[in-house]
Design a protein around this motif. Structure first.
Motif, short mmCIF file in Angstrom:
data_model
loop_
_atom_site.label_atom_id
_atom_site.label_comp_id
_atom_site.label_asym_id
_atom_site.label_seq_id
_atom_site.Cartn_x
_atom_site.Cartn_y
_atom_site.Cartn_z
N THR A 60 -63.62 30.47 -87.23
CA THR A 60 -62.98 29.95 -88.43
C THR A 60 -62.86 28.42 -88.40
OG1 THR A 60 -61.82 31.98 -88.98
CG2 THR A 60 -60.74 29.95 -89.61
N SER A 61 -62.60 27.87 -87.23
CA SER A 61 -62.47 26.42 -87.12
C SER A 61 -63.81 25.74 -87.42
CB SER A 61 -61.98 26.02 -85.72
OG SER A 61 -60.70 26.58 -85.50
N TRP A 62 -64.90 26.41 -87.10
CA TRP A 62 -66.23 25.89 -87.44
C TRP A 62 -66.41 25.85 -88.96
CZ3 TRP A 62 -70.73 28.99 -89.02
CH2 TRP A 62 -71.91 28.24 -89.09
N GLU A 109 -57.50 25.46 -76.73
CA GLU A 109 -57.86 26.01 -75.42
C GLU A 109 -59.22 26.72 -75.42
OE1 GLU A 109 -56.01 25.21 -72.98
OE2 GLU A 109 -54.11 24.70 -73.96
N THR A 110 -59.89 26.84 -76.53
CA THR A 110 -61.15 27.59 -76.60
C THR A 110 -62.18 27.00 -75.61
OG1 THR A 110 -60.68 28.15 -78.87
CG2 THR A 110 -62.98 28.31 -78.19
N ALA A 111 -62.70 27.86 -74.74
CA ALA A 111 -63.50 27.39 -73.60
C ALA A 111 -64.72 26.57 -74.05
CB ALA A 111 -63.95 28.58 -72.75
N LYS A 246 -65.11 41.12 -92.02
CA LYS A 246 -65.67 41.93 -90.93
C LYS A 246 -64.71 42.06 -89.78
CE LYS A 246 -68.96 38.40 -90.24
NZ LYS A 246 -70.36 38.05 -90.38
N GLU A 247 -63.96 41.03 -89.47
CA GLU A 247 -63.11 41.15 -88.28
C GLU A 247 -61.91 42.06 -88.47
OE1 GLU A 247 -61.42 37.50 -86.67
OE2 GLU A 247 -61.17 36.66 -88.65
N ILE A 248 -61.38 42.15 -89.69
CA ILE A 248 -60.20 43.02 -89.85
C ILE A 248 -60.47 44.37 -90.51
CG2 ILE A 248 -58.56 41.09 -89.76
CD1 ILE A 248 -58.19 41.41 -92.79
C1 F6R Z 1 -61.16 34.13 -86.76
C2 F6R Z 1 -60.61 33.38 -85.62
C3 F6R Z 1 -61.57 32.82 -84.62
C4 F6R Z 1 -61.10 31.42 -84.16
C5 F6R Z 1 -61.99 30.91 -83.03
C6 F6R Z 1 -61.64 29.50 -82.61
O1 F6R Z 1 -60.17 34.58 -87.62
O2 F6R Z 1 -59.43 33.23 -85.51
O3 F6R Z 1 -62.87 32.77 -85.13
O4 F6R Z 1 -61.14 30.56 -85.26
O5 F6R Z 1 -61.89 31.77 -81.91
O6 F6R Z 1 -60.34 29.39 -82.13
P1 F6R Z 1 -59.63 28.00 -82.00
O7 F6R Z 1 -59.49 27.42 -83.36
O8 F6R Z 1 -58.29 28.28 -81.35
O9 F6R Z 1 -60.50 27.12 -81.12
#
Ligand code: F6R
Length: 367
Positions: A60-62, A109-111, A246-248
């Motif tokens: 989503t952030s993308w 924190e996303t790796a 799709k995710e929910i």
């Molecule tokens: C979708 C969702 C994920 C996050 C992704 C990035 O609803 O929540 O696609 O957007 O895992 O997470 P962040 O923004 O925390 O880096």
């Protein structure tokens, strides 16, 4: 804890006006349009040294990054590349000290995103993080930060964090454009007011939009597939709508740029294929309408999200949700609301656990 809402996701959808207001609070002067972002640690001359921006994020952030590319290029006049972090980190990158890298991450924190900014920094890039968690790893490792103030997001599917990211990215765009003097003073006032004003419009419209969508989904909730389409600023929102669904709900869904349909996906369209098309009256409206008419000619089941007063849409389908006529740069924020609610209503109608979808974690801290 859910404050009377059935799910955290719905509560967080309704918290969006507050999340946006909090994100903007104290940062725009409504009289002069002047923006200040102290934690960014960058001003005036710093931007003269930047000739390219990389936006790096996941999920989503993308999608927020994809919207920001349109805004930054239009107003700040800096070329922007958008990358999925898991691609960015393993690509041959052409980065130096004249490139700014901006990570967008709710969690910080996303790796993959974290690895991306570490690489960019080593290559001499200035690094900025748009983030919702104070003190998170990405904010600690960046030269500057723009905080979103969406508050804690419990639902696994991101909602209020996304619209707060959009608000922060538009704020950043105005700031950079003002520092670089690529927009006039009047334009700054216009954009600042449009951004400040969007919260109250969403607040007012949310219950009506939910009510209309909950009635509309009765004939769509058992679909096997779903397409979301949009052009320009609505294209990333189509991607976001498809991801949410799709995710929910576990319905297979895809988002497309409307103009891409004829290059392949139009072969999928028949009377059983629901298509949600975002058709605000913006600068690509006429083009979007011709794409939608091509879908109609192939008997697709269309849902249109368009501008209030646009009666032409009624010649195309009965399933229309009207949005108020907001500033065109605010359409991505406005049109996210029906995309989220459509996914929520369909998923709950199918009996899915929207707050805890299968196989998903809130924060992806491993590769
Ligand atoms: C979708 C969702 C994920 C996050 C992704 C990035 O609803 O929540 O696609 O957007 O895992 O997470 P962040 O923004 O925390 O880096």
């Amino acid at each position: 804890e859910k404050a009377g809402y059935k799910h955290f996701m719905l509560k967080e959808i309704y918290e969006q006006p507050q999340a946006i207001t909090n994100t903007l609070s104290g940062r725009i002067n409504a009289e002069t349009g002047e923006v200040s972002i102290p934690e960014l640690n960058l001003q005036g001359a710093d931007f003269d040294k930047i000739d390219r921006i990389f936006l790096v994020a996941c999920g989503t952030s993308w999608h927020a990054a994809l919207v920001a590319k349109y805004w930054i290029e239009k107003y700040a006049n800096i070329p922007v590349d958008v990358d999925i972090a898991s691609e960015f980190r393993y690509r041959h990158l052409l980065i130096n000290e004249r490139v700014m890298t901006i990570a967008i991450s709710q969690s910080g924190e996303t790796a993959d995103t974290l690895a991306g900014i570490r690489i960019a920094k080593k290559m001499g890039s200035k690094v900025v993080t748009i983030c919702n968690v104070v003190g998170s790893t990405m904010t600690r490792e960046s030269d500057g930060t723009v905080y979103t103030h969406a508050g804690p997001e419990i639902g696994v599917a991101s909602t209020k964090a996304f619209t707060a990211q959009l608000a922060a990215l538009f704020l950043f765009t105005i700031y950079v454009a003002q520092q670089k003097k690529t927009i006039s003073k009047e334009k700054g006032v216009e954009l600042g007011r449009a951004l400040i004003g969007i919260s109250s419009v969403i607040e007012k419209e949310l219950p009506r939009i939910q009510d209309q969508i909950s009635r509309l989904i009765e004939s769509f909730y058992d679909a096997r597939d779903f397409l979301f389409v949009g052009r320009g600023l609505s294209f990333p929102i189509a991607l976001e709508g498809a991801l949410k669904l799709k995710e929910i709900s576990y319905i297979h869904a895809e988002g497309y740029a409307s103009g891409e349909l004829k290059h392949g996906p139009i072969a999928l369209i028949d009377k059983d294929m629901p298509i949600l098309a975002l058709v605000p009256q913006d600068d690509v409206y006429q083009k979007s309408i011709s794409n939608v008419e091509e879908i109609k000619a192939r008997l697709g089941r269309l849902i249109l999200i368009g501008t209030e007063g646009d009666t032409h849409l009624q010649n195309i389908t009965d399933d229309i949700i009207y949005m108020p006529n907001v500033h065109e740069d605010m359409n991505p924020i406005m049109y996210t609301i029906p995309a989220q609610l459509l996914s929520y209503e369909i998923a709950t109608r199918r009996g899915c656990d929207v707050d805890q979808p299968r196989n998903l974690a809130k924060s992806v801290t491993v590769e």
